[in-house]
Motif scaffolding. Structure first.
Motif, PDB file in Angstrom:
ATOM      1  N   GLU B 263       0.592  -1.153   0.107  1.00  0.00           N
ATOM      2  CA  GLU B 263       0.009  -0.013   0.165  1.00  0.00           C
ATOM      3  C   GLU B 263       0.783   1.145  -0.169  1.00  0.00           C
ATOM      4  O   GLU B 263       1.866   1.288   0.591  1.00  0.00           O
ATOM      5  N   GLU B 264       0.502   2.279  -0.894  1.00  0.00           N
ATOM      6  CA  GLU B 264       1.234   3.601  -0.788  1.00  0.00           C
ATOM      7  C   GLU B 264       1.057   4.023   0.435  1.00  0.00           C
ATOM      8  O   GLU B 264      -0.042   4.424   1.195  1.00  0.00           O
ATOM      9  N   ARG B 265       2.222   4.539   1.219  1.00  0.00           N
ATOM     10  CA  ARG B 265       2.072   5.404   2.523  1.00  0.00           C
ATOM     11  C   ARG B 265       2.385   6.846   2.013  1.00  0.00           C
ATOM     12  O   ARG B 265       3.245   7.151   1.367  1.00  0.00           O
ATOM     13  N   TRP B 266       1.725   7.700   2.709  1.00  0.00           N
ATOM     14  CA  TRP B 266       1.900   8.989   2.698  1.00  0.00           C
ATOM     15  C   TRP B 266       2.205   9.852   3.898  1.00  0.00           C
ATOM     16  O   TRP B 266       1.359   9.368   4.871  1.00  0.00           O
ATOM     17  N   LEU B 267       3.017  10.822   3.852  1.00  0.00           N
ATOM     18  CA  LEU B 267       3.308  11.556   5.285  1.00  0.00           C
ATOM     19  C   LEU B 267       2.480  13.140   4.814  1.00  0.00           C
ATOM     20  O   LEU B 267       2.888  13.718   4.056  1.00  0.00           O
TER      21      LEU B 267
END
Ligand code: SF4
Lengths: 266, 568
Positions: B263-267
């Motif tokens: 899964e793409e993770r974002w900050l």
């Protein structure tokens, strides 16, 4: 505060001069440069004068150094192209191109040259060997070049350039490319000791430079097989000295041209 | 100085430090009593570190020490990096120190060590003793270093810019704990560090950090004016008229790559922020590391791409603006960077870079005209025209800051976005630069967006202020209102820290990668209750022009309103 330090004669020195000063201020780099220059002269002189064990060692140096220079330049060019293209082509391409490069740097690539020498057989030419040596040196250069380019693209002055509305083409030409020169030179330099090392190792085993071309590695191998300590000492010493000098200059370039480049201080 | 006391842990008389060419420190005399805290400030290069080293008996080679240094008892220097032995656990370091010094056995030593850490409010202190310094965060490392120093029971503790890299709320809390301890133990404490040019005066607790302040300037000691004049709240009327800049629901996030499930993770750094700014208005963005103030500043100028929301300048949506429109907007919108030196291309002269900016944003000018303009721009910021020929590497920090200001002013902007523009400056240089910025702003009627972690500075410069925490606004009001009575616990802590009073927050900020559920301040907040974990507070008005995102503050405001409503 508002008078520039006019009494100091260096206050107008440009960034290039400063980078040079930082390089020579690094002792191993200064010593390395001196040694390399002396070696070049000695090798050239040795070719002219010839004769004796010293002359032979110097003549062998000519072959080794030429090969290292050729293969090193090739490897540097390839590595810079590799790293540069990876950064230029966007994130996905970067991941795809750099993952193998990083993996390759972890392998004992220097062993690939004697392997290639063995496969190509005794009739091998100089050019294919140089190509293999260049390939060996390239991945490490690519990795360093990529890291340097990434660090450069993160630097604040490029944001300032953007805030000034400067178009991308000009930003690349006027700001990015000039600032890549020194860090990439430092990256490229690392190909030289790598190529020399690989060639000497292969030649030592008799699987490096083709028959009839005597490099330091070849000379050391021959002397070792003949049990001739005197003939061994000359080339071995010169090889060690050259490698040491190349590494010293490389370290100096890394320190002087990358981390502490003005504006990129940390 | 007061009369020398023979029992003072430190008494210095006529101390001078000389090299063969320079006088570095010139006849300093002062004393520190037992249990006294002396704050020593001064600009960069004023000689604070040198003085501390000399007092510790570690003057560098080639420096001659003249005069008398009387020290009674043990002295200890904590250097700027808060050095701990990287290869040994905290517990081992405490145990060695205590056994060498007081002959304590290991168990007792470890108990003492845990107590020492607890004085700095370290939770589960005993467990931390098994860690190596590199396993600790920066804040925890400082607590450990200072606890270790205090465990040695020095009569005189010299601390050189301790915890300078920490956020203000953490730093001031730490120093307050240290000061309380040295006072109790009767240790004389000399705190060197960045001067608080003008500690804020607010309705909140007063500073009790230092008993006395001394300033080191040009090698001499000076006593600063006893009480800094209270900051005059900007007496400008609220600018009226439609907003020139309007930011709606702006979101900025950076991809962190994929996790193991792909899964793409974002900050998320800026989380749905909205602000409006009228012509000539000044707005401060207050917040510490990770608050998103700096990214917000850059996103407004489209230097970082937002992932959502809108930035509108004079009715034009900048996200959708074609290049030509964007370039015209850049004339109006300029920025000052936190490290002005790094914001110049090291390979080009200042003049070339200024000329390039001018040419890019106002292309039609003739060469003679533009040369005159460059000289004028430098004059406006108080730099000689000779600076044009210099490369950035030849500039001092203060000169670089001014050159950066000159470059930003060249296109005659209407909004100046400032991202900690004085972060590299200290002492009088900082004050001078900010005064210059203020004067220019008034003269040119610039709108200002001023991001800073120093609440005192922000509230002085901005007529209005927003307090940011993890990418969201937690409080917004006029600066005067915030100074007099901020309502959000985080705003109060920031303002307290700016006044060097211990901020009422515990623990360290949570990682922005894993913010707590509910209110982002929950784990540090002294007022947190169960509800705070469940429902994230929304930014709601508590008074006209004053909005707060905190359950407790909102309830209080409501109660106040009810009480006020019943009274007549
Ligand atoms: S909502 Fe709760 S946790 Fe958040 S600041 Fe207010 S009281 Fe503290």
């Amino acid at each position: 505060m508002h008078e520039p330090a006019g009494t100091d004669p260096h206050w107008r020195d440009g960034p290039w001069q400063k980078a040079g000063q930082r390089l020579t201020a690094h002792r191993p780099a200064a010593a390395g440069l001196t040694v390399l220059a002396a070696l070049m002269l000695a090798v050239a002189a040795g070719l002219v004068a010839g004769g004796g064990p010293v002359g032979a060692a110097l003549a062998a140096g000519h072959q080794s150094l030429s090969f290292a220079l050729l293969a090193g330049l090739g490897g540097a060019a390839l590595g810079l192209l590799w790293g540069g293209a990876a950064v230029a082509l966007g994130e996905r391409a970067e991941r795809m191109m750099m993952t193998p490069a990083a993996a390759l740097t972890g392998l004992p690539l220097a062993l690939a040259l004697p392997l290639a020498g063995g496969l190509l057989g005794p009739e091998r030419g100089l050019a294919p060997m140089a190509v293999v040596a260049a390939l060996i040196a390239a991945p490490a250069v690519a990795v360093i070049a990529r890291d340097e380019l990434r660090a450069l693209l993160r630097r604040e002055f490029l944001s300032a350039v953007q805030a000034a509305g400067i178009p991308n083409g000009r930003r690349l030409r006027r700001h990015i490319l000039p600032n890549t020169v020194l860090p990439l030179a430092a990256a490229a330099w690392t190909a030289l000791p790598r190529a020399l090392m690989a060639e000497s190792l292969a030649s030592l085993l008799g699987l490096g430079l083709p028959e009839g071309v005597t490099g330091w590695g070849t000379a050391i191998g021959a002397a070792a097989r003949a049990g001739d300590a005197v003939a061994l000492a000359g080339p071995a010493l010169l090889l060690a000295l050259t490698l040491w000098a190349l590494h010293g200059v490389g370290d100096g370039m890394r320190l002087a041209f990358t981390a502490s480049t003005p504006g990129g201080r940390r | 100085m007061s009369r020398p006391d023979d029992r003072a842990p430190l008494r210095v008389e006529g101390l001078s430090l000389l090299t063969s060419r320079d006088i570095l420190l010139d006849r300093l005399s002062f004393a520190i009593e037992a249990g006294e805290v002396l704050a020593l400030s001064g600009g960069a290069g004023a000689g604070k570190t040198l003085l501390l080293r000399a007092l510790a008996g570690l003057a560098p080679k080639g420096v001659t020490v003249l005069g008398d240094i009387h020290i009674r008892g043990r002295r200890l220097l904590v250097t700027q990096d808060g050095a701990l032995d990287p290869f040994r656990t905290l517990g081992a370091q405490f145990a060695e120190l205590l056994s060498r010094q007081s002959g304590l056995d290991e168990r007792t030593a470890l108990r003492r060590a845990a107590e020492a850490l607890e004085r700095f409010q370290v939770p589960a202190a005993a467990r931390r003793l098994a860690l190596h310094p590199h396993e600790l965060g920066e804040a925890m490392r400082w607590r450990a270093a200072l606890a270790l120093a205090m465990a040695a029971e020095p009569a005189l503790l010299l601390a050189d810019a301790p915890a300078a890299a920490l956020d203000p709320t953490q730093r001031v809390r730490l120093l307050s704990d240290l000061a309380a301890w040295t006072r109790e133990a009767g240790t004389a404490l000399l705190l060197a560090g960045r001067p608080q040019a003008d500690p804020i005066r607010s309705g909140l607790a007063r500073s009790n950090l230092a008993d006395r302040r001394l300033v080191l300037a040009q090698g001499r000691l000076e006593v600063p004016p006893a009480e800094p004049t209270p900051a005059p709240s900007p007496a400008e009327p609220a600018p009226s008229g439609p907003p020139v800049l309007s930011v709606r629901d702006l979101r900025v996030a950076f991809p962190l790559g994929r996790n193991w499930r792909g899964e793409e993770r974002w900050l998320t750094v800026v989380d749905g922020l909205s602000i409006e700014l009228a012509e000539g208005e000044t707005l401060a963005l207050l917040g510490e590391t990770g608050s998103g103030k700096s990214v917000l500043a850059r996103a407004i100028l489209r230097l970082v791409p937002p992932v959502g929301g809108q930035v509108t300048w004079l009715g034009t949506d900048l996200a959708a603006a074609p290049p030509e429109t964007m370039r015209r907007a850049r004339r109006d919108l300029q920025i000052l960077f936190p490290d002005p030196l790094a914001a110049f291309d090291p390979l080009m002269t200042i003049g070339a870079q200024l000329a390039e900016t001018l040419e890019s944003l106002h292309p039609s000018r003739s060469p003679a005209n533009s040369a005159a303009r460059l000289a004028d721009a430098l004059e406006e910021v108080g730099l000689p025209a000779a600076v044009l020929d210099l490369h950035p590497g030849a500039l001092l920090p203060a000169e670089a800051a001014r050159a950066g200001l000159a470059r930003a002013l060249l296109p005659e902007p209407r909004l100046l976005v400032c991202d900690e523009p004085a972060a590299t400056l200290d002492g009088s240089e900082r004050a001078d630069f900010l005064a210059l910025l203020q004067a220019i702003r008034r003269r040119r009627r610039l709108a200002l967006l001023y991001a800073t972690q120093d609440a005192a500075e922000g509230l002085r410069i901005g007529r209005r202020a927003l307090v940011l925490l993890l990418g969201r606004i937690v409080e917004s009001a006029d600066s005067a209102i915030l100074t007099a009575g901020a309502r959000h616990p985080y705003s109060r802590a920031l303002i307290a820290a700016a006044g060097l009073a211990p901020p009422a927050l515990h623990g360290d900020p949570p990682s922005p990668l894993r913010p707590p559920t509910g209110c982002a301040l929950r784990l540090r907040c002294p007022l947190a209750h169960d509800g705070c974990a469940q429902v994230p507070p929304t930014l709601d008005p508590v008074a006209p022009g004053h909005r707060v995102a905190c359950h407790v503050a909102q309830d209080d405001a409501q109660n106040d309103a009810q009480v006020g409503g019943k009274a007549p």
